[in-house]
Design a protein around this motif. Structure first.
Motif, PDB file in Angstrom:
ATOM      1  N   PRO A   1       0.821  -1.198   0.000  1.00 23.09           N
ATOM      2  CA  PRO A   1       0.000   0.000   0.000  1.00 23.09           C
ATOM      3  C   PRO A   1       0.859   1.253   0.000  1.00 23.09           C
ATOM      4  O   PRO A   1       2.015   1.226   0.431  1.00 23.09           O
ATOM      5  CB  PRO A   1      -0.791  -0.121   1.308  1.00 23.09           C
ATOM      6  CG  PRO A   1       0.012  -1.038   2.159  1.00 23.09           C
ATOM      7  CD  PRO A   1       0.667  -2.003   1.221  1.00 23.09           C
ATOM      8  N   ALA A   2       0.311   2.356  -0.493  1.00 22.52           N
ATOM      9  CA  ALA A   2       1.093   3.583  -0.652  1.00 22.52           C
ATOM     10  C   ALA A   2       1.738   4.039   0.645  1.00 22.52           C
ATOM     11  O   ALA A   2       2.826   4.608   0.642  1.00 22.52           O
ATOM     12  CB  ALA A   2       0.202   4.693  -1.210  1.00 22.52           C
ATOM     13  N   ALA A   3       1.078   3.791   1.781  1.00 22.61           N
ATOM     14  CA  ALA A   3       1.596   4.271   3.060  1.00 22.61           C
ATOM     15  C   ALA A   3       2.845   3.517   3.503  1.00 22.61           C
ATOM     16  O   ALA A   3       3.539   3.952   4.406  1.00 22.61           O
ATOM     17  CB  ALA A   3       0.527   4.142   4.132  1.00 22.61           C
ATOM     18  N   SER A   4       3.141   2.366   2.881  1.00 25.94           N
ATOM     19  CA  SER A   4       4.245   1.546   3.373  1.00 25.94           C
ATOM     20  C   SER A   4       5.578   1.896   2.732  1.00 25.94           C
ATOM     21  O   SER A   4       6.596   1.351   3.103  1.00 25.94           O
ATOM     22  CB  SER A   4       3.948   0.057   3.139  1.00 25.94           C
ATOM     23  OG  SER A   4       3.973  -0.221   1.764  1.00 25.94           O
ATOM     24  N   VAL A   5       5.604   2.778   1.750  1.00 26.45           N
ATOM     25  CA  VAL A   5       6.849   3.220   1.151  1.00 26.45           C
ATOM     26  C   VAL A   5       6.926   4.722   1.211  1.00 26.45           C
ATOM     27  O   VAL A   5       5.915   5.411   1.196  1.00 26.45           O
ATOM     28  CB  VAL A   5       6.988   2.743  -0.316  1.00 26.45           C
ATOM     29  CG1 VAL A   5       7.193   1.250  -0.384  1.00 26.45           C
ATOM     30  CG2 VAL A   5       5.787   3.145  -1.151  1.00 26.45           C
ATOM     31  N   GLN A   6       8.140   5.239   1.256  1.00 22.83           N
ATOM     32  CA  GLN A   6       8.312   6.668   1.446  1.00 22.83           C
ATOM     33  C   GLN A   6       8.023   7.458   0.183  1.00 22.83           C
ATOM     34  O   GLN A   6       7.704   8.638   0.233  1.00 22.83           O
ATOM     35  CB  GLN A   6       9.741   6.941   1.929  1.00 22.83           C
ATOM     36  CG  GLN A   6      10.028   6.325   3.290  1.00 22.83           C
ATOM     37  CD  GLN A   6      11.467   6.507   3.707  1.00 22.83           C
ATOM     38  OE1 GLN A   6      12.293   6.995   2.955  1.00 22.83           O
ATOM     39  NE2 GLN A   6      11.776   6.112   4.929  1.00 22.83           N
TER      40      GLN A   6
ATOM     41  N   ILE B   1      22.197  -4.160   6.854  1.00 22.68           N
ATOM     42  CA  ILE B   1      21.515  -3.878   5.590  1.00 22.68           C
ATOM     43  C   ILE B   1      20.014  -4.022   5.743  1.00 22.68           C
ATOM     44  O   ILE B   1      19.238  -3.226   5.195  1.00 22.68           O
ATOM     45  CB  ILE B   1      22.069  -4.797   4.491  1.00 22.68           C
ATOM     46  CG1 ILE B   1      23.531  -4.433   4.222  1.00 22.68           C
ATOM     47  CG2 ILE B   1      21.247  -4.686   3.217  1.00 22.68           C
ATOM     48  CD1 ILE B   1      24.255  -5.389   3.305  1.00 22.68           C
ATOM     49  N   ASP B   2      19.563  -5.011   6.506  1.00 25.02           N
ATOM     50  CA  ASP B   2      18.134  -5.187   6.779  1.00 25.02           C
ATOM     51  C   ASP B   2      17.555  -3.921   7.403  1.00 25.02           C
ATOM     52  O   ASP B   2      16.495  -3.420   6.979  1.00 25.02           O
ATOM     53  CB  ASP B   2      17.940  -6.384   7.709  1.00 25.02           C
ATOM     54  CG  ASP B   2      16.483  -6.676   8.030  1.00 25.02           C
ATOM     55  OD1 ASP B   2      15.870  -5.908   8.816  1.00 25.02           O
ATOM     56  OD2 ASP B   2      15.937  -7.656   7.497  1.00 25.02           O
ATOM     57  N   ALA B   3      18.256  -3.372   8.394  1.00 27.39           N
ATOM     58  CA  ALA B   3      17.773  -2.164   9.068  1.00 27.39           C
ATOM     59  C   ALA B   3      17.717  -0.975   8.109  1.00 27.39           C
ATOM     60  O   ALA B   3      16.766  -0.180   8.132  1.00 27.39           O
ATOM     61  CB  ALA B   3      18.674  -1.839  10.258  1.00 27.39           C
ATOM     62  N   ALA B   4      18.718  -0.850   7.236  1.00 28.11           N
ATOM     63  CA  ALA B   4      18.738   0.254   6.277  1.00 28.11           C
ATOM     64  C   ALA B   4      17.583   0.152   5.292  1.00 28.11           C
ATOM     65  O   ALA B   4      16.943   1.155   4.944  1.00 28.11           O
ATOM     66  CB  ALA B   4      20.070   0.265   5.538  1.00 28.11           C
ATOM     67  N   LEU B   5      17.291  -1.066   4.837  1.00 29.57           N
ATOM     68  CA  LEU B   5      16.190  -1.258   3.891  1.00 29.57           C
ATOM     69  C   LEU B   5      14.842  -0.979   4.536  1.00 29.57           C
ATOM     70  O   LEU B   5      13.950  -0.386   3.917  1.00 29.57           O
ATOM     71  CB  LEU B   5      16.226  -2.691   3.345  1.00 29.57           C
ATOM     72  CG  LEU B   5      17.386  -3.032   2.416  1.00 29.57           C
ATOM     73  CD1 LEU B   5      17.394  -4.517   2.131  1.00 29.57           C
ATOM     74  CD2 LEU B   5      17.286  -2.237   1.116  1.00 29.57           C
ATOM     75  N   ARG B   6      14.678  -1.393   5.790  1.00 29.09           N
ATOM     76  CA  ARG B   6      13.401  -1.154   6.477  1.00 29.09           C
ATOM     77  C   ARG B   6      13.169   0.348   6.663  1.00 29.09           C
ATOM     78  O   ARG B   6      12.032   0.824   6.602  1.00 29.09           O
ATOM     79  CB  ARG B   6      13.386  -1.877   7.826  1.00 29.09           C
ATOM     80  CG  ARG B   6      13.282  -3.389   7.695  1.00 29.09           C
ATOM     81  CD  ARG B   6      13.411  -4.108   9.026  1.00 29.09           C
ATOM     82  NE  ARG B   6      13.478  -5.532   8.840  1.00 29.09           N
ATOM     83  CZ  ARG B   6      12.411  -6.342   8.775  1.00 29.09           C
ATOM     84  NH1 ARG B   6      11.196  -5.840   8.890  1.00 29.09           N
ATOM     85  NH2 ARG B   6      12.562  -7.644   8.590  1.00 29.09           N
ATOM     86  N   GLU B   7      14.253   1.085   6.866  1.00 31.88           N
ATOM     87  CA  GLU B   7      14.125   2.536   6.985  1.00 31.88           C
ATOM     88  C   GLU B   7      13.686   3.151   5.659  1.00 31.88           C
ATOM     89  O   GLU B   7      12.797   3.995   5.617  1.00 31.88           O
ATOM     90  CB  GLU B   7      15.472   3.125   7.416  1.00 31.88           C
ATOM     91  CG  GLU B   7      15.472   4.635   7.561  1.00 31.88           C
ATOM     92  CD  GLU B   7      16.830   5.172   7.936  1.00 31.88           C
ATOM     93  OE1 GLU B   7      17.109   6.335   7.628  1.00 31.88           O
ATOM     94  OE2 GLU B   7      17.617   4.408   8.543  1.00 31.88           O
ATOM     95  N   ARG B   8      14.293   2.706   4.590  1.00 30.49           N
ATOM     96  CA  ARG B   8      13.955   3.268   3.270  1.00 30.49           C
ATOM     97  C   ARG B   8      12.539   2.934   2.862  1.00 30.49           C
ATOM     98  O   ARG B   8      11.778   3.798   2.394  1.00 30.49           O
ATOM     99  CB  ARG B   8      14.939   2.738   2.230  1.00 30.49           C
ATOM    100  CG  ARG B   8      14.476   2.886   0.781  1.00 30.49           C
ATOM    101  CD  ARG B   8      14.224   4.330   0.384  1.00 30.49           C
ATOM    102  NE  ARG B   8      13.439   4.390  -0.863  1.00 30.49           N
ATOM    103  CZ  ARG B   8      12.895   5.498  -1.344  1.00 30.49           C
ATOM    104  NH1 ARG B   8      13.041   6.627  -0.695  1.00 30.49           N
ATOM    105  NH2 ARG B   8      12.232   5.466  -2.467  1.00 30.49           N
ATOM    106  N   TYR B   9      12.145   1.668   3.023  1.00 25.86           N
ATOM    107  CA  TYR B   9      10.822   1.247   2.579  1.00 25.86           C
ATOM    108  C   TYR B   9       9.763   1.321   3.683  1.00 25.86           C
ATOM    109  O   TYR B   9       8.655   0.822   3.515  1.00 25.86           O
ATOM    110  CB  TYR B   9      10.912  -0.161   1.986  1.00 25.86           C
ATOM    111  CG  TYR B   9      11.725  -0.193   0.701  1.00 25.86           C
ATOM    112  CD1 TYR B   9      11.210   0.336  -0.471  1.00 25.86           C
ATOM    113  CD2 TYR B   9      13.022  -0.694   0.697  1.00 25.86           C
ATOM    114  CE1 TYR B   9      11.950   0.343  -1.632  1.00 25.86           C
ATOM    115  CE2 TYR B   9      13.776  -0.697  -0.467  1.00 25.86           C
ATOM    116  CZ  TYR B   9      13.239  -0.180  -1.617  1.00 25.86           C
ATOM    117  OH  TYR B   9      13.974  -0.158  -2.773  1.00 25.86           O
ATOM    118  N   ASP B  10      10.131   1.942   4.825  1.00 26.82           N
ATOM    119  CA  ASP B  10       9.194   2.208   5.900  1.00 26.82           C
ATOM    120  C   ASP B  10       8.439   0.958   6.325  1.00 26.82           C
ATOM    121  O   ASP B  10       7.214   0.933   6.414  1.00 26.82           O
ATOM    122  CB  ASP B  10       8.213   3.300   5.491  1.00 26.82           C
ATOM    123  CG  ASP B  10       7.468   3.894   6.676  1.00 26.82           C
ATOM    124  OD1 ASP B  10       7.985   3.736   7.805  1.00 26.82           O
ATOM    125  OD2 ASP B  10       6.393   4.465   6.496  1.00 26.82           O
TER     126      ASP B  10
END
Length: 270
Positions: free
Chosen positions: A168-173, A260-269
Protein backbone atom coordinates in the motif's frame (compact mmCIF):
# COMPACT_ATOMS: atom_id res chain seq x y z
CA UNK A 1 31.14 -19.16 -13.55
CA UNK A 2 34.02 -19.37 -11.12
CA UNK A 3 33.50 -20.67 -7.60
CA UNK A 4 35.81 -19.96 -4.69
CA UNK A 5 37.74 -23.22 -4.96
CA UNK A 6 38.65 -22.32 -8.54
CA UNK A 7 39.94 -18.86 -7.63
CA UNK A 8 41.52 -19.36 -4.20
CA UNK A 9 44.15 -22.08 -4.55
CA UNK A 10 46.03 -23.21 -1.43
CA UNK A 11 49.25 -21.62 -2.71
CA UNK A 12 47.48 -18.25 -2.73
CA UNK A 13 46.67 -18.45 1.00
CA UNK A 14 49.13 -17.19 3.62
CA UNK A 15 48.39 -17.27 7.34
CA UNK A 16 49.86 -15.13 10.12
CA UNK A 17 51.97 -12.91 7.87
CA UNK A 18 53.81 -10.05 9.58
CA UNK A 19 53.59 -6.65 7.86
CA UNK A 20 54.33 -3.11 9.01
CA UNK A 21 51.45 -1.22 7.34
CA UNK A 22 48.49 -1.53 4.97
CA UNK A 23 50.59 -1.04 1.84
CA UNK A 24 52.81 -3.94 2.79
CA UNK A 25 49.69 -5.99 3.54
CA UNK A 26 48.20 -5.39 0.08
CA UNK A 27 51.59 -6.05 -1.49
CA UNK A 28 51.78 -9.40 0.33
CA UNK A 29 48.40 -10.36 -1.15
CA UNK A 30 49.54 -9.20 -4.58
CA UNK A 31 52.78 -11.17 -4.44
CA UNK A 32 50.81 -14.38 -3.88
CA UNK A 33 49.01 -13.68 -7.16
CA UNK A 34 52.27 -12.77 -8.88
CA UNK A 35 53.96 -16.00 -7.79
CA UNK A 36 51.21 -18.08 -9.42
CA UNK A 37 51.49 -16.00 -12.62
CA UNK A 38 47.95 -14.69 -12.19
CA UNK A 39 49.03 -11.03 -12.40
CA UNK A 40 51.96 -8.80 -13.18
CA UNK A 41 53.39 -6.58 -10.45
CA UNK A 42 51.66 -3.58 -12.08
CA UNK A 43 48.33 -4.89 -10.76
CA UNK A 44 49.66 -5.00 -7.19
CA UNK A 45 50.77 -1.39 -7.62
CA UNK A 46 47.29 -0.50 -8.93
CA UNK A 47 45.59 -2.03 -5.86
CA UNK A 48 47.72 0.15 -3.58
CA UNK A 49 47.20 3.24 -5.74
CA UNK A 50 43.42 2.75 -5.61
CA UNK A 51 43.43 3.10 -1.82
CA UNK A 52 45.84 6.03 -1.97
CA UNK A 53 43.46 7.79 -4.37
CA UNK A 54 40.04 6.88 -2.95
CA UNK A 55 40.75 6.17 0.70
CA UNK A 56 40.11 2.98 2.70
CA UNK A 57 36.84 2.09 0.93
CA UNK A 58 38.10 -1.50 0.50
CA UNK A 59 37.81 -2.06 4.29
CA UNK A 60 34.25 -3.36 3.96
CA UNK A 61 33.82 -5.11 7.32
CA UNK A 62 35.46 -5.02 10.74
CA UNK A 63 39.01 -6.26 10.31
CA UNK A 64 38.59 -7.12 6.61
CA UNK A 65 39.96 -5.42 3.47
CA UNK A 66 39.02 -6.51 -0.05
CA UNK A 67 41.85 -5.30 -2.28
CA UNK A 68 41.31 -4.97 -6.04
CA UNK A 69 41.79 -2.71 -9.04
CA UNK A 70 40.20 -2.35 -12.46
CA UNK A 71 40.69 -5.17 -14.99
CA UNK A 72 43.81 -4.54 -17.06
CA UNK A 73 46.48 -6.25 -19.14
CA UNK A 74 48.32 -6.85 -15.88
CA UNK A 75 45.72 -9.54 -15.03
CA UNK A 76 46.57 -12.85 -16.68
CA UNK A 77 43.76 -14.86 -15.07
CA UNK A 78 40.92 -14.21 -12.66
CA UNK A 79 42.14 -15.23 -9.20
CA UNK A 80 42.05 -14.45 -5.48
CA UNK A 81 44.60 -14.47 -2.69
CA UNK A 82 44.14 -14.55 1.09
CA UNK A 83 46.49 -13.04 3.68
CA UNK A 84 45.73 -13.29 7.39
CA UNK A 85 47.99 -11.00 9.36
CA UNK A 86 49.85 -11.93 12.54
CA UNK A 87 49.11 -8.43 13.89
CA UNK A 88 46.42 -6.12 12.49
CA UNK A 89 47.25 -2.87 10.69
CA UNK A 90 45.36 0.38 10.24
CA UNK A 91 43.99 1.49 6.86
CA UNK A 92 42.56 4.72 8.24
CA UNK A 93 38.94 3.53 8.29
CA UNK A 94 36.79 5.22 10.92
CA UNK A 95 34.75 2.11 11.80
CA UNK A 96 36.42 -1.10 10.60
CA UNK A 97 40.10 -0.70 11.57
CA UNK A 98 42.34 -2.45 12.42
CA UNK A 99 42.52 -5.05 9.63
CA UNK A 100 43.77 -8.58 10.12
CA UNK A 101 42.50 -10.16 6.87
CA UNK A 102 43.23 -9.00 3.33
CA UNK A 103 41.69 -10.77 0.35
CA UNK A 104 42.86 -9.63 -3.08
CA UNK A 105 40.87 -10.08 -6.28
CA UNK A 106 42.31 -9.91 -9.77
CA UNK A 107 39.54 -10.04 -12.38
CA UNK A 108 39.84 -10.12 -16.15
CA UNK A 109 36.34 -8.68 -16.47
CA UNK A 110 33.46 -7.47 -14.31
CA UNK A 111 31.20 -10.53 -14.47
CA UNK A 112 33.05 -13.86 -14.43
CA UNK A 113 33.66 -13.94 -10.68
CA UNK A 114 30.19 -13.00 -9.36
CA UNK A 115 29.35 -16.47 -8.06
CA UNK A 116 32.61 -16.62 -6.12
CA UNK A 117 31.95 -13.15 -4.69
CA UNK A 118 28.56 -14.28 -3.39
CA UNK A 119 30.15 -17.28 -1.67
CA UNK A 120 32.88 -15.13 -0.13
CA UNK A 121 30.39 -12.59 1.23
CA UNK A 122 28.36 -15.40 2.77
CA UNK A 123 31.43 -17.07 4.27
CA UNK A 124 32.74 -13.92 5.94
CA UNK A 125 29.32 -13.07 7.30
CA UNK A 126 28.72 -16.53 8.76
CA UNK A 127 32.11 -18.11 9.49
CA UNK A 128 34.51 -15.24 10.20
CA UNK A 129 35.55 -16.58 13.61
CA UNK A 130 36.32 -20.01 12.13
CA UNK A 131 38.32 -18.42 9.33
CA UNK A 132 40.34 -16.34 11.81
CA UNK A 133 41.18 -19.48 13.79
CA UNK A 134 41.96 -21.84 10.88
CA UNK A 135 45.41 -23.41 11.05
CA UNK A 136 46.13 -24.18 7.38
CA UNK A 137 45.21 -23.10 3.84
CA UNK A 138 43.33 -26.36 3.40
CA UNK A 139 41.24 -25.61 6.48
CA UNK A 140 40.42 -22.17 5.05
CA UNK A 141 39.31 -23.80 1.80
CA UNK A 142 37.15 -26.32 3.66
CA UNK A 143 35.34 -23.56 5.58
CA UNK A 144 34.74 -21.59 2.38
CA UNK A 145 33.41 -24.69 0.64
CA UNK A 146 31.02 -25.28 3.54
CA UNK A 147 29.77 -21.71 3.26
CA UNK A 148 29.21 -22.10 -0.48
CA UNK A 149 26.95 -25.12 -0.04
CA UNK A 150 23.27 -24.33 -0.78
CA UNK A 151 21.03 -23.97 2.26
CA UNK A 152 17.29 -23.81 2.68
CA UNK A 153 16.04 -20.29 3.18
CA UNK A 154 14.00 -19.64 6.33
CA UNK A 155 12.24 -16.32 6.48
CA UNK A 156 12.15 -14.82 9.99
CA UNK A 157 8.81 -14.04 11.60
CA UNK A 158 9.48 -10.31 11.23
CA UNK A 159 10.11 -10.48 7.47
CA UNK A 160 7.98 -8.06 5.42
CA UNK A 161 4.63 -9.54 4.42
CA UNK A 162 4.33 -7.42 1.25
CA UNK A 163 6.39 -6.91 -1.87
CA UNK A 164 7.39 -3.47 -3.13
CA UNK A 165 5.01 -3.83 -6.07
CA UNK A 166 1.87 -4.68 -4.09
CA UNK A 167 2.56 -2.65 -0.93
CA UNK A 168 0.00 0.00 0.00
CA UNK A 169 1.09 3.58 -0.65
CA UNK A 170 1.60 4.27 3.06
CA UNK A 171 4.24 1.55 3.37
CA UNK A 172 6.85 3.22 1.15
CA UNK A 173 8.31 6.67 1.45
CA UNK A 174 7.88 7.55 -2.25
CA UNK A 175 7.26 6.00 -5.63
CA UNK A 176 9.80 3.22 -6.03
CA UNK A 177 11.77 1.96 -9.00
CA UNK A 178 12.41 -1.40 -7.28
CA UNK A 179 16.13 -0.91 -7.93
CA UNK A 180 19.14 -0.25 -5.71
CA UNK A 181 22.67 0.64 -6.77
CA UNK A 182 25.72 -0.58 -4.86
CA UNK A 183 28.72 1.56 -5.69
CA UNK A 184 32.50 1.35 -5.42
CA UNK A 185 35.43 2.95 -7.17
CA UNK A 186 35.82 0.24 -9.80
CA UNK A 187 32.33 -1.30 -9.98
CA UNK A 188 33.51 -4.91 -9.65
CA UNK A 189 34.94 -5.44 -6.15
CA UNK A 190 33.37 -4.00 -3.03
CA UNK A 191 30.18 -3.04 -4.88
CA UNK A 192 29.66 -6.67 -5.88
CA UNK A 193 30.41 -7.72 -2.32
CA UNK A 194 27.69 -5.41 -1.00
CA UNK A 195 25.29 -6.45 -3.79
CA UNK A 196 25.56 -10.10 -2.76
CA UNK A 197 24.79 -9.40 0.91
CA UNK A 198 21.91 -7.12 -0.06
CA UNK A 199 20.43 -9.85 -2.25
CA UNK A 200 20.65 -12.29 0.67
CA UNK A 201 18.38 -9.95 2.65
CA UNK A 202 15.89 -9.59 -0.20
CA UNK A 203 15.80 -13.37 -0.67
CA UNK A 204 15.07 -13.81 3.05
CA UNK A 205 12.24 -11.29 2.77
CA UNK A 206 10.86 -12.95 -0.35
CA UNK A 207 11.52 -9.76 -2.33
CA UNK A 208 14.25 -11.25 -4.53
CA UNK A 209 12.08 -11.66 -7.66
CA UNK A 210 10.84 -8.08 -7.43
CA UNK A 211 14.05 -6.11 -6.84
CA UNK A 212 17.04 -5.32 -9.03
CA UNK A 213 20.42 -4.71 -7.42
CA UNK A 214 23.13 -3.33 -9.71
CA UNK A 215 26.80 -3.01 -8.80
CA UNK A 216 28.45 -0.05 -10.48
CA UNK A 217 31.26 2.49 -10.24
CA UNK A 218 31.14 6.10 -9.07
CA UNK A 219 31.01 7.67 -12.53
CA UNK A 220 28.25 5.39 -13.83
CA UNK A 221 26.25 5.71 -10.60
CA UNK A 222 25.69 9.43 -11.14
CA UNK A 223 24.02 8.75 -14.48
CA UNK A 224 22.01 5.77 -13.24
CA UNK A 225 20.79 7.35 -9.99
CA UNK A 226 17.48 8.57 -11.47
CA UNK A 227 16.56 4.94 -12.22
CA UNK A 228 17.03 3.76 -8.61
CA UNK A 229 15.45 4.15 -5.18
CA UNK A 230 18.73 4.57 -3.34
CA UNK A 231 22.45 3.94 -3.36
CA UNK A 232 24.32 1.83 -0.82
CA UNK A 233 28.06 2.31 -0.51
CA UNK A 234 30.98 3.07 1.83
CA UNK A 235 31.55 6.41 3.54
CA UNK A 236 34.52 7.22 1.30
CA UNK A 237 32.57 6.59 -1.91
CA UNK A 238 29.52 8.45 -0.56
CA UNK A 239 31.65 11.56 -0.14
CA UNK A 240 32.93 11.17 -3.69
CA UNK A 241 29.41 10.84 -5.09
CA UNK A 242 28.01 13.90 -3.36
CA UNK A 243 24.36 14.80 -4.09
CA UNK A 244 22.98 12.48 -6.79
CA UNK A 245 19.31 13.23 -6.24
CA UNK A 246 18.44 10.05 -4.33
CA UNK A 247 19.32 8.83 -0.83
CA UNK A 248 22.86 7.53 -0.39
CA UNK A 249 23.05 5.14 2.55
CA UNK A 250 26.46 4.37 4.06
CA UNK A 251 27.01 0.74 5.05
CA UNK A 252 29.91 0.07 7.41
CA UNK A 253 29.87 -3.75 7.40
CA UNK A 254 29.26 -5.16 3.91
CA UNK A 255 28.95 -8.68 5.39
CA UNK A 256 26.21 -7.73 7.88
CA UNK A 257 22.72 -8.75 6.81
CA UNK A 258 21.43 -7.13 10.02
CA UNK A 259 22.84 -3.70 9.15
CA UNK A 260 21.51 -3.88 5.59
CA UNK A 261 18.13 -5.19 6.78
CA UNK A 262 17.77 -2.16 9.07
CA UNK A 263 18.74 0.25 6.28
CA UNK A 264 16.19 -1.26 3.89
CA UNK A 265 13.40 -1.15 6.48
CA UNK A 266 14.13 2.54 6.99
CA UNK A 267 13.96 3.27 3.27
CA UNK A 268 10.82 1.25 2.58
CA UNK A 269 9.19 2.21 5.90
CA UNK A 270 8.64 -1.40 6.98
Amino acid sequence: MFVLKDLLKAERIELDRTVTDWREGIRAAGVLLEKTNSIDSAYTDAMIASVEEKGPYIVVAPGFAFAHARPSRAVRETAMSWVRLASPVSFGHSKNDPVNLIVALAAKDATAHTQAMAALAKALGKYRKDLDEAQSPEEIQAILEKAAAPAKQKAPAVAPAVTPTDAPAASVQSKTHDKILTVCGNGLGTSLFLKNTLEQVFDTWGWGPYMTVEATDTISAKGKAKEADLIMTSGEIARTLGDVGIPVHVINDFTSTDEIDAALRERYDI
